[in-house]
Design an enzyme around this catalytic site. Structure first.
Site, PDB file in Angstrom:
ATOM      1  N   GLU A   1       0.839  -1.196   0.000  1.00 11.18           N
ATOM      2  CA  GLU A   1       0.000   0.000   0.000  1.00 11.18           C
ATOM      3  C   GLU A   1       0.880   1.254   0.000  1.00 11.18           C
ATOM      4  O   GLU A   1       1.930   1.280   0.643  1.00 11.18           O
ATOM      5  CB  GLU A   1      -0.900  -0.006   1.229  1.00 11.18           C
ATOM      6  CG  GLU A   1      -2.156   0.830   1.098  1.00 11.18           C
ATOM      7  CD  GLU A   1      -3.167   0.483   2.180  1.00 11.18           C
ATOM      8  OE1 GLU A   1      -3.368   1.334   3.053  1.00 11.18           O
ATOM      9  OE2 GLU A   1      -3.731  -0.623   2.144  1.00 11.18           O
TER      10      GLU A   1
ATOM     11  N   ASP B   1      -0.019   5.364   0.526  1.00 14.62           N
ATOM     12  CA  ASP B   1      -1.181   6.170   0.907  1.00 14.62           C
ATOM     13  C   ASP B   1      -0.915   7.665   0.989  1.00 14.62           C
ATOM     14  O   ASP B   1       0.077   8.093   1.583  1.00 14.62           O
ATOM     15  CB  ASP B   1      -1.687   5.760   2.304  1.00 14.62           C
ATOM     16  CG  ASP B   1      -2.054   4.303   2.413  1.00 14.62           C
ATOM     17  OD1 ASP B   1      -2.393   3.703   1.386  1.00 14.62           O
ATOM     18  OD2 ASP B   1      -1.996   3.771   3.532  1.00 14.62           O
TER      19      ASP B   1
ATOM     20  N   GLU C   1      -3.412  10.232   2.841  1.00 10.11           N
ATOM     21  CA  GLU C   1      -4.646  10.326   3.614  1.00 10.11           C
ATOM     22  C   GLU C   1      -4.809  11.755   4.116  1.00 10.11           C
ATOM     23  O   GLU C   1      -3.879  12.336   4.669  1.00 10.11           O
ATOM     24  CB  GLU C   1      -4.628   9.354   4.799  1.00 10.11           C
ATOM     25  CG  GLU C   1      -4.658   7.893   4.376  1.00 10.11           C
ATOM     26  CD  GLU C   1      -4.529   6.944   5.548  1.00 10.11           C
ATOM     27  OE1 GLU C   1      -5.497   6.210   5.821  1.00 10.11           O
ATOM     28  OE2 GLU C   1      -3.464   6.942   6.206  1.00 10.11           O
TER      29      GLU C   1
ATOM     30  N   GLU D   1       4.303   6.052   8.879  1.00  7.02           N
ATOM     31  CA  GLU D   1       3.535   7.273   8.686  1.00  7.02           C
ATOM     32  C   GLU D   1       4.382   8.540   8.859  1.00  7.02           C
ATOM     33  O   GLU D   1       5.292   8.588   9.685  1.00  7.02           O
ATOM     34  CB  GLU D   1       2.369   7.345   9.677  1.00  7.02           C
ATOM     35  CG  GLU D   1       1.354   6.224   9.540  1.00  7.02           C
ATOM     36  CD  GLU D   1       1.657   5.032  10.425  1.00  7.02           C
ATOM     37  OE1 GLU D   1       0.785   4.153  10.540  1.00  7.02           O
ATOM     38  OE2 GLU D   1       2.780   4.970  10.990  1.00  7.02           O
TER      39      GLU D   1
ATOM     40  N   TRP E   1     -10.304   7.339  15.010  1.00  4.12           N
ATOM     41  CA  TRP E   1      -8.870   7.628  15.130  1.00  4.12           C
ATOM     42  C   TRP E   1      -8.394   8.909  14.458  1.00  4.12           C
ATOM     43  O   TRP E   1      -7.364   9.468  14.848  1.00  4.12           O
ATOM     44  CB  TRP E   1      -8.055   6.475  14.536  1.00  4.12           C
ATOM     45  CG  TRP E   1      -8.232   6.347  13.038  1.00  4.12           C
ATOM     46  CD1 TRP E   1      -9.224   5.700  12.385  1.00  4.12           C
ATOM     47  CD2 TRP E   1      -7.406   6.919  12.019  1.00  4.12           C
ATOM     48  NE1 TRP E   1      -9.065   5.817  11.029  1.00  4.12           N
ATOM     49  CE2 TRP E   1      -7.957   6.555  10.777  1.00  4.12           C
ATOM     50  CE3 TRP E   1      -6.231   7.688  12.046  1.00  4.12           C
ATOM     51  CZ2 TRP E   1      -7.383   6.936   9.555  1.00  4.12           C
ATOM     52  CZ3 TRP E   1      -5.657   8.076  10.827  1.00  4.12           C
ATOM     53  CH2 TRP E   1      -6.247   7.700   9.595  1.00  4.12           C
TER      54      TRP E   1
ATOM     55  N   ARG F   1       6.620   3.943  19.816  1.00  5.92           N
ATOM     56  CA  ARG F   1       6.239   2.800  18.984  1.00  5.92           C
ATOM     57  C   ARG F   1       7.434   1.916  18.655  1.00  5.92           C
ATOM     58  O   ARG F   1       7.319   0.697  18.605  1.00  5.92           O
ATOM     59  CB  ARG F   1       5.593   3.284  17.682  1.00  5.92           C
ATOM     60  CG  ARG F   1       4.278   4.017  17.878  1.00  5.92           C
ATOM     61  CD  ARG F   1       3.838   4.666  16.583  1.00  5.92           C
ATOM     62  NE  ARG F   1       3.344   3.706  15.604  1.00  5.92           N
ATOM     63  CZ  ARG F   1       3.209   3.977  14.313  1.00  5.92           C
ATOM     64  NH1 ARG F   1       3.568   5.157  13.844  1.00  5.92           N
ATOM     65  NH2 ARG F   1       2.741   3.068  13.488  1.00  5.92           N
TER      66      ARG F   1
END
Length: 322
Positions: free
Chosen positions: A98, A100, A102, A129, A193, A272
């Protein structure tokens, strides 16, 4: 003749011809919430209490340049997500790729934000991201958003300015998208989210939310998904590689954009990732600036939005025009 003959830089890509909607796309979901303008060149996607909406490319591509000018909904848009992205989730459920763009809505008085992300070979547990603010109001007029995907590079552009470059490295392994993908555009409810980690959801008092798409560019190497090892002709690969080389002027613009407008990068998210992912090139100045950020919650493209990719063009016969 190669699809990419004559492309020698990112600048040349911006001069590619626009296509009619039904030359390259078909209705994905949303019934009458997808409206094709009578000129055949522009599309409106609507989100209301009933449903969102979306469209998908007729063909599957192995690399290419994919672009649209988009105008986003104005006023209160919290929880609204508009996505312009490449995916093969319908073909490879467990190891999909993918790429993206967004667009994340916001409460009144706060700006829309952009998120870019890539997944390769089902690496959805590793979000890559980045988030940014913009230097303009994306609700006032159309602005061009583009994805260049080659064998070795992924480049995201806003109004011809590269804002992110992802280089394929040996350390990424299969995490670099490498399988044929379709191009999608969708609008949907991301209340859980998208805005402040789900603090603000879609308020349908302000519906319908309308995203407009025009200046569609779908320029890639279309392949047969049934082939075991699909490939592009050599000339197409070579010319696309040349096109993915960012000029010094464009690179300067990208660095300025990232300094002024990037608000989050996975490379600096130690909550993370205790260990920085191997492909990250850590910039000390960026690391210092992005060390502190608001809590970030991430979603993803709903699996249901990947269905029905090969619906026939006859489906458009039931789609409204304006």
């Amino acid at each position: 003749m190669s699809l990419f003959t004559g492309l020698v830089s990112g600048f040349a890509l911006q001069k590619l011809p626009f296509i009619q909607f039904d030359e390259g796309y078909t209705h994905l979901f949303g019934d009458q919430n997808l409206i094709v303008h009578r000129d055949g060149k522009s599309v409106r996607l609507t989100l209301d209490e009933r449903t969102g909406s979306g469209f998908v490319s007729n063909d599957i591509y192995l690399h290419g340049f994919f672009s649209s000018s988009i105008k986003l909904p104005a006023d209160y848009s919290a929880g609204v997500v508009i996505a312009f992205y490449l995916s093969n989730g319908d073909l490879y459920e467990k190891n999909h790729d993918e790429i993206d763009f967004e667009f994340l809505g916001n409460i009144r008085g706060k700006e829309w934000r952009i998120q870019t992300n890539i997944y390769g070979n089902g690496s959805t547990h590793l979000g890559r991201e980045e988030r940014y603010n913009l230097w303009f109001d994306p609700t006032e007029d159309f602005h061009q958003y583009s994805i260049l995907w080659s064998l070795s590079h992924i480049i995201f552009y806003v109004d011809n300015v590269p804002i992110r470059e992802v280089k394929r490295t040996a350390s990424m392994g299969g995490d670099f998208p490498a399988k044929p993908m379709s191009l999608y555009a969708t609008i949907w409810d991301g209340s859980k989210w998208a805005t402040d980690g789900g603090k603000y959801g879609v308020n349908y008092k302000y519906a319908p939310y309308v995203a407009q798409f025009t200046d569609l560019i779908l320029h890639g190497c279309a392949v047969d998904p049934t082939e075991k090892f699909p490939s592009c002709e050599d000339g197409a690969v070579e010319n696309l590689q040349l096109a993915s080389e960012i000029t010094e002027s464009q690179r300067n613009k990208m660095e300025i954009f990232r300094q002024k407008h990037m608000t989050y990068s996975y490379c600096y998210d130690h909550m993370r990732y205790k260990v920085v992912l191997a492909e990250c090139v850590v910039n000390p100045a960026e690391a210092k600036r992005l060390r502190v950020y608001d809590p970030v919650t991430f979603g993803g493209i709903p699996r249901g939005h990947r269905r029905g990719k090969h619906r026939s063009r006859s489906r458009l016969a039931g789609t409204e025009s304006i």
